[in-house]
Design a protein around this motif. Structure first.
Motif, PDB file in Angstrom:
ATOM      1  N   ALA A   8     -31.052 -26.568  -5.209  1.00 53.46           N
ATOM      2  CA  ALA A   8     -30.826 -27.009  -6.589  1.00 53.46           C
ATOM      3  C   ALA A   8     -31.781 -28.131  -6.971  1.00 53.46           C
ATOM      4  O   ALA A   8     -32.144 -28.291  -8.140  1.00 53.46           O
ATOM      5  CB  ALA A   8     -29.379 -27.456  -6.756  1.00 53.46           C
ATOM      6  N   GLY A   9     -32.217 -28.920  -5.990  1.00 53.65           N
ATOM      7  CA  GLY A   9     -33.155 -30.014  -6.247  1.00 53.65           C
ATOM      8  C   GLY A   9     -34.599 -29.579  -6.324  1.00 53.65           C
ATOM      9  O   GLY A   9     -35.490 -30.402  -6.557  1.00 53.65           O
ATOM     10  N   GLY A  10     -34.856 -28.268  -6.098  1.00 51.55           N
ATOM     11  CA  GLY A  10     -36.218 -27.760  -6.202  1.00 51.55           C
ATOM     12  C   GLY A  10     -36.963 -27.664  -4.887  1.00 51.55           C
ATOM     13  O   GLY A  10     -38.112 -27.204  -4.861  1.00 51.55           O
ATOM     14  N   THR A  11     -36.358 -28.088  -3.790  1.00 56.62           N
ATOM     15  CA  THR A  11     -37.019 -28.007  -2.490  1.00 56.62           C
ATOM     16  C   THR A  11     -37.112 -26.558  -2.037  1.00 56.62           C
ATOM     17  O   THR A  11     -36.131 -25.812  -2.108  1.00 56.62           O
ATOM     18  CB  THR A  11     -36.245 -28.816  -1.432  1.00 56.62           C
ATOM     19  N   GLU A  12     -38.287 -26.170  -1.562  1.00 53.43           N
ATOM     20  CA  GLU A  12     -38.475 -24.803  -1.077  1.00 53.43           C
ATOM     21  C   GLU A  12     -38.734 -24.808   0.423  1.00 53.43           C
ATOM     22  O   GLU A  12     -39.371 -25.716   0.955  1.00 53.43           O
ATOM     23  CB  GLU A  12     -39.650 -24.135  -1.818  1.00 53.43           C
ATOM     24  N   LYS A  13     -38.233 -23.773   1.089  1.00 57.16           N
ATOM     25  CA  LYS A  13     -38.461 -23.649   2.534  1.00 57.16           C
ATOM     26  C   LYS A  13     -38.290 -22.203   2.940  1.00 57.16           C
ATOM     27  O   LYS A  13     -37.863 -21.360   2.143  1.00 57.16           O
ATOM     28  CB  LYS A  13     -37.503 -24.550   3.309  1.00 57.16           C
ATOM     29  N   GLU A  14     -38.602 -21.925   4.183  1.00 59.59           N
ATOM     30  CA  GLU A  14     -38.463 -20.585   4.733  1.00 59.59           C
ATOM     31  C   GLU A  14     -37.353 -20.569   5.777  1.00 59.59           C
ATOM     32  O   GLU A  14     -37.220 -21.509   6.568  1.00 59.59           O
ATOM     33  CB  GLU A  14     -39.780 -20.123   5.368  1.00 59.59           C
ATOM     34  N   LEU A  15     -36.550 -19.527   5.741  1.00 59.59           N
ATOM     35  CA  LEU A  15     -35.512 -19.318   6.750  1.00 59.59           C
ATOM     36  C   LEU A  15     -35.843 -18.050   7.523  1.00 59.59           C
ATOM     37  O   LEU A  15     -35.927 -16.964   6.930  1.00 59.59           O
ATOM     38  CB  LEU A  15     -34.131 -19.158   6.102  1.00 59.59           C
ATOM     39  N   ARG A  16     -36.036 -18.183   8.820  1.00 63.57           N
ATOM     40  CA  ARG A  16     -36.309 -17.011   9.654  1.00 63.57           C
ATOM     41  C   ARG A  16     -35.009 -16.316  10.013  1.00 63.57           C
ATOM     42  O   ARG A  16     -33.978 -16.960  10.224  1.00 63.57           O
ATOM     43  CB  ARG A  16     -37.051 -17.415  10.917  1.00 63.57           C
ATOM     44  N   ALA A  17     -35.056 -14.993  10.094  1.00 64.86           N
ATOM     45  CA  ALA A  17     -33.852 -14.234  10.434  1.00 64.86           C
ATOM     46  C   ALA A  17     -34.243 -12.895  11.033  1.00 64.86           C
ATOM     47  O   ALA A  17     -35.293 -12.332  10.717  1.00 64.86           O
ATOM     48  CB  ALA A  17     -32.993 -14.004   9.188  1.00 64.86           C
ATOM     49  N   ASP A  18     -33.381 -12.404  11.931  1.00 64.46           N
ATOM     50  CA  ASP A  18     -33.579 -11.076  12.518  1.00 64.46           C
ATOM     51  C   ASP A  18     -33.028  -9.988  11.610  1.00 64.46           C
ATOM     52  O   ASP A  18     -33.441  -8.828  11.704  1.00 64.46           O
ATOM     53  CB  ASP A  18     -32.879 -11.009  13.882  1.00 64.46           C
ATOM     54  N   LEU A  19     -32.086 -10.373  10.741  1.00 65.74           N
ATOM     55  CA  LEU A  19     -31.486  -9.421   9.810  1.00 65.74           C
ATOM     56  C   LEU A  19     -31.201 -10.135   8.495  1.00 65.74           C
ATOM     57  O   LEU A  19     -30.570 -11.195   8.480  1.00 65.74           O
ATOM     58  CB  LEU A  19     -30.179  -8.855  10.384  1.00 65.74           C
ATOM     59  N   VAL A  20     -31.658  -9.556   7.393  1.00 69.05           N
ATOM     60  CA  VAL A  20     -31.388 -10.072   6.053  1.00 69.05           C
ATOM     61  C   VAL A  20     -30.565  -9.020   5.313  1.00 69.05           C
ATOM     62  O   VAL A  20     -30.957  -7.854   5.254  1.00 69.05           O
ATOM     63  CB  VAL A  20     -32.690 -10.361   5.277  1.00 69.05           C
ATOM     64  N   ILE A  21     -29.434  -9.465   4.758  1.00 69.86           N
ATOM     65  CA  ILE A  21     -28.563  -8.555   4.004  1.00 69.86           C
ATOM     66  C   ILE A  21     -28.495  -9.040   2.568  1.00 69.86           C
ATOM     67  O   ILE A  21     -28.051 -10.158   2.301  1.00 69.86           O
ATOM     68  CB  ILE A  21     -27.149  -8.497   4.610  1.00 69.86           C
ATOM     69  N   ASP A  22     -28.947  -8.185   1.644  1.00 71.11           N
ATOM     70  CA  ASP A  22     -28.888  -8.535   0.224  1.00 71.11           C
ATOM     71  C   ASP A  22     -27.541  -8.113  -0.337  1.00 71.11           C
ATOM     72  O   ASP A  22     -27.246  -6.930  -0.489  1.00 71.11           O
ATOM     73  CB  ASP A  22     -30.013  -7.837  -0.537  1.00 71.11           C
ATOM     74  N   ALA A  23     -26.694  -9.102  -0.658  1.00 69.39           N
ATOM     75  CA  ALA A  23     -25.395  -8.856  -1.291  1.00 69.39           C
ATOM     76  C   ALA A  23     -25.314  -9.676  -2.568  1.00 69.39           C
ATOM     77  O   ALA A  23     -24.262 -10.213  -2.912  1.00 69.39           O
ATOM     78  CB  ALA A  23     -24.263  -9.225  -0.329  1.00 69.39           C
ATOM     79  N   SER A  24     -26.438  -9.760  -3.281  1.00 68.56           N
ATOM     80  CA  SER A  24     -26.524 -10.639  -4.456  1.00 68.56           C
ATOM     81  C   SER A  24     -26.048  -9.976  -5.743  1.00 68.56           C
ATOM     82  O   SER A  24     -26.039 -10.605  -6.791  1.00 68.56           O
ATOM     83  CB  SER A  24     -27.964 -11.135  -4.631  1.00 68.56           C
ATOM     84  N   GLY A  25     -25.654  -8.698  -5.691  1.00 69.92           N
ATOM     85  CA  GLY A  25     -25.031  -8.064  -6.841  1.00 69.92           C
ATOM     86  C   GLY A  25     -25.999  -7.447  -7.826  1.00 69.92           C
ATOM     87  O   GLY A  25     -27.151  -7.123  -7.500  1.00 69.92           O
ATOM     88  N   ARG A  26     -25.515  -7.292  -9.067  1.00 69.99           N
ATOM     89  CA  ARG A  26     -26.295  -6.629 -10.113  1.00 69.99           C
ATOM     90  C   ARG A  26     -27.630  -7.330 -10.375  1.00 69.99           C
ATOM     91  O   ARG A  26     -28.580  -6.705 -10.845  1.00 69.99           O
ATOM     92  CB  ARG A  26     -25.499  -6.582 -11.417  1.00 69.99           C
ATOM     93  N   ALA A  27     -27.690  -8.630 -10.099  1.00 76.28           N
ATOM     94  CA  ALA A  27     -28.925  -9.381 -10.359  1.00 76.28           C
ATOM     95  C   ALA A  27     -29.898  -9.315  -9.187  1.00 76.28           C
ATOM     96  O   ALA A  27     -30.879 -10.064  -9.155  1.00 76.28           O
ATOM     97  CB  ALA A  27     -28.588 -10.845 -10.667  1.00 76.28           C
TER      98      ALA A  27
END
Length: 469
Positions: free
Chosen positions: A162-181
């Protein structure tokens, strides 16, 4: 040795703290070292509205097929819902339904059930269960802005606080459950994956909903539904009363272009009287409104066919409304999500092996396909629908299902065949089994009901012999 221990320090990231995100986290938690849920908003602590879920103000059902899947993922969830006031509604024993073909009988041999509760309560019970697991954490006030990796493998996500800071998160599995958007279609293009097909079929229905204090205890009170009839020469409209926790009636009314409901509370009950039968309006005269009227225009059926892509990256899965969103009038959404999440878990029994993400996406598509056939198979027959018109095969199928629905008004076998499919316990192809075909050919075995089938106590309310507290 646990699956997570055998695999080592694997990590899953779930995009979205929705019910789909929570069930996704529950599905993978025993097979990875940790799960982090990325959510743009703060999550409520109790059964309260969650920001970004406008559909929560409308009636929600959990079909028996979805309830069973949810219970498999989170043991004890159904019991917790019932203890918190949710209702278990046997089909069609405690259902008063006016289909386009007539009134359904309240058979005393229930074969399936619905769980009825406010969306806020269902979300809360699921969220409470999931976040009790120490391996699952939530990062709120954070948005995912992109995927890391390539067309062959997704290796994490980019996030912005929310403060505008950007970073990368590493993951072995990414699940998109963000909905209609969901932004996965765009992110796939950025990774070089093209050819995604999308369907968008919109009947133009507008939803108007409000809560009422029921004039009687809602324990054992039936669900009441007046369905739209696409054959009538007027804008389609429909409505339903769902008994939920706190002795409340959750009431939703729907109308197509040319006859849509509004936010005006004084117009809510008069609109209910324009439905094909006045039973909902008659009941509401005995109830007390607790809220204003909430309106939603986003009722289109929309589907991304991820399972058809020739290229799908390892490490990425989409679930829930990110894959397909349905006209809410059919009450399939949460059940489809639960069945998809259960498929995720079952495929993880072998671990995050090569090909897992593609197999998972195809498994998620199976319950989506059933619900899609049910929703679109009805919506395309309304004159206001855009995105697809019924072809010859669609019209022939619709005529057969209409005949079967007519038969179900007076045949337990036909009613059971339909509810098998509607509750996501069977595929639509089960409706053409020889026994079901024979039932449809014979037609209803009992004469049609002339009006809604109420018990003497329920009828007393309709006829005014009950004093409202």
């Amino acid at each position: 040795m646990s699956e997570a221990s055998r695999l080592g320090p694997t990590r899953a990231v779930v995009i979205g703290g929705s019910i789909a995100g929570m069930l996704a986290a529950a599905a993978v938690k025993d097979h990875v070292g940790s799960v982090e849920i990325i959510e743009a908003h703060e999550l409520p602590e109790g059964p309260e509205p969650r920001v970004g879920v406008p559909q929560a103000v409308h009636i929600h059902l959990l079909q028996s097929g979805g309830a069973e899947a949810m219970e498999e993922l989170l043991h004890g969830t159904v019991g917790r819902l019932l203890a918190a006031g949710a209702h278990r509604i046997p089909m069609t024993t405690d259902m008063v339904i006016y289909s386009p073909e007539g009134w359904y009988r309240r058979w005393q041999r229930p074969t399936h059930h619905l769980l009825a509760a406010s969306r806020d309560l269902t979300d809360h019970i699921v969220r409470e269960q999931v976040l009790r697991e120490p391996r699952i954490t939530v990062r709120t006030g954070t948005r995912c802005t992109g995927l890391l990796g390539s067309s062959r493998r997704v290796t994490g996500v980019r996030i912005r606080t929310a403060g505008g800071t950007e970073k990368e998160l590493r993951a072995d599995l990414v699940i998109d459950a963000s909905g209609r958007a969901s932004r996965t279609p765009r992110w796939l293009t950025e990774l070089g994956i093209t050819g995604l097909t999308e369907e968008h079929i919109d009947s133009g229905l507008v939803y108007a909903s409000r809560m009422y204090r029921a004039p009687v205890s809602t324990r054992g009170w039936p669900m009441v539904s007046v369905n739209a009839d696409p054959r009538l020469p007027r804008p389609a409209n429909a409505g339903g009363i769902l008994p939920i926790e706190g002795d409340r009636w959750h009431v939703s009314l729907m109308g197509a272009p040319g006859g849509q409901p509004t936010r005006d509370p004084d117009a809510f009950e008069p609109f209910a009287r324009t439905l094909r039968h006045p039973v909902i309006a008659d009941l509401l005269t005995h109830a007390r409104p607790l809220t204003g009227v909430s309106i939603t225009h986003s009722t289109a059926n929309r589907r991304h066919h991820y399972e058809r892509l020739r290229t799908w990256p390892e490490g990425l899965v989409a679930l829930g409304d990110s894959v397909a969103a349905f006209n809410p009038v059919y009450g399939q959404g949460i059940s489809v999500i639960a069945q998809g999440a259960l498929a995720l878990r079952e495929l993880l029994s072998e671990g995050l092996v090569p090909g897992y993400a593609r197999r998972a996406q195809r498994a998620i598509a199976r319950p989506v396909e059933v619900a899609w056939a049910l929703a679109v198979g009805q919506d395309i027959h309304f004159s206001t629908t855009t995105g697809k018109s019924p072809g010859l095969a669609d019209r022939l199928l619709h005529r057969y299902v209409s005949r079967l629905s007519l038969t179900a008004t007076g045949s337990f076998r036909a009613a059971t065949a339909l509810t098998d499919v509607l509750t996501l316990r069977a595929r639509p192809t089960s409706l053409v089994r020889p026994g079901v075909l024979l039932s449809a050919l014979l037609g209803p075995l009992r004469p049609q009901l002339r009006g809604p089938q109420f018990t003497p106590a329920e009828l007393a309310l309709l006829t005014g012999r009950h004093e409202q507290p």
